[in-house]
Design a protein around this motif. Sequence first.
Motif, PDB file in Angstrom:
ATOM      1  N   GLY A  40       0.775  -1.227   0.000  1.00 22.71           N
ATOM      2  CA  GLY A  40       0.000   0.000   0.000  1.00 22.71           C
ATOM      3  C   GLY A  40       0.808   1.279   0.000  1.00 22.71           C
ATOM      4  O   GLY A  40       0.231   2.376  -0.039  1.00 22.71           O
ATOM      5  N   VAL A  41       2.130   1.179   0.049  1.00 23.75           N
ATOM      6  CA  VAL A  41       2.997   2.368   0.067  1.00 23.75           C
ATOM      7  C   VAL A  41       3.576   2.585  -1.332  1.00 23.75           C
ATOM      8  O   VAL A  41       4.307   1.725  -1.832  1.00 23.75           O
ATOM      9  N   PRO A  42       3.283   3.720  -1.990  1.00 21.89           N
ATOM     10  CA  PRO A  42       3.836   3.962  -3.322  1.00 21.89           C
ATOM     11  C   PRO A  42       5.350   4.197  -3.248  1.00 21.89           C
ATOM     12  O   PRO A  42       5.865   4.737  -2.270  1.00 21.89           O
ATOM     13  N   TYR A  43       6.046   3.798  -4.300  1.00 20.05           N
ATOM     14  CA  TYR A  43       7.469   4.094  -4.385  1.00 20.05           C
ATOM     15  C   TYR A  43       7.873   4.184  -5.847  1.00 20.05           C
ATOM     16  O   TYR A  43       7.163   3.704  -6.744  1.00 20.05           O
ATOM     17  N   ILE A  44       9.002   4.838  -6.075  1.00 17.33           N
ATOM     18  CA  ILE A  44       9.552   4.884  -7.422  1.00 17.33           C
ATOM     19  C   ILE A  44      10.898   4.167  -7.413  1.00 17.33           C
ATOM     20  O   ILE A  44      11.572   4.059  -6.379  1.00 17.33           O
ATOM     21  N   GLU A  45      11.241   3.659  -8.594  1.00 13.82           N
ATOM     22  CA  GLU A  45      12.446   2.849  -8.735  1.00 13.82           C
ATOM     23  C   GLU A  45      13.269   3.391  -9.887  1.00 13.82           C
ATOM     24  O   GLU A  45      12.752   3.627 -10.987  1.00 13.82           O
TER      25      GLU A  45
END
Length: 335
Positions: free
Chosen positions: A70-75
């Motif tokens: 549920g936690v957005p992240y970018i890679e």
Amino acid sequence: MVDATHISLQANDRSYFSLLKKEIHQRLLDAGMEHTRIAEVDIIVAEMTSNLFKYADNGEILFGSFQENGVPYIELISIDRGPGMQNPSRMLQDGMSTSNTLGAGLGSIKRLSDTFDIYSQVGWGTILLSRIYMGKKPAVKKGLLIRPIVVSKPGEKVSGDGFVCRINGNSFKLMLGDGLGHGPEANLAVNEAAKVFKVFPEQSPTATLRFIHGATRKTRGMVANITHFDAEKGEWLSAGIGNIAAKWIGPVSSKNHMSYNGIVGHNIPTTMNDQVYSSTEYNQLVLCSDGIKTRWEVSKYPGILKHDLVLLAACIYKDHARGTDDMSVIVLKVR
């Protein structure tokens, strides 16, 4: 919509860097990331491009956005075919440099990242991973960890490859599909398959493939692998049609999975069976679309299994990316 998980941004010419930075900055704004965090990511991107310019050949940065618990992240994944490093951990120390600079670049990227990893071989090149969460980084949970890289063919706005996963308690069912050809029609075939994949209740991969086959007859068709993982039983079930490569990796051995001949949506075998694998014997699975050559070995990447899973995907992608096809590498591991 099922589509590419990452965009590929070429960084093999210094004249591209400003456009690359603007592209990533705008995507961060669109994702709703806080301005202070965006400024930190800007520094990470600047350091990545600086390193690619100083030390590397044929640089490329992959950018993707995801969610974890549920936690957005970018890679961000920096890939090059440069000279590589003999001792990457030593180069992370501030003050270490081979080009008469301050030597704080890699250390800065590591400090500003929530997840950082690096893999390098002398004469082969380097892959750098930075993952930044839009919130508190979630704790590691037991279950199935999935790290995908799906990149569309250069010049195409959508990917003909697609990856989708359905989770039901401790049960995971996933599909990697490769629509015939490229572009919107190939993407449509994969998305029509994904729609019915999400609602089909049975666990069996072969039953799911048959159901998808009937629902995609009006598309150009695709090749696909479907795998089901049951955490309680410690068991994988898998079946594939066409040239989706699947390799099972365990503590002491690895094994290639054999797919059936055919095209989902056009012609499939009348007799198919699920293949069963123990997660004790094989705790990792790597799926590759036909943009990736089937003959690759983990032994080519010494120590890679100790790193973040996406670095294995990036290694395979790096060695086979030629810009002639949509490309997919999905790595799964039982934790």
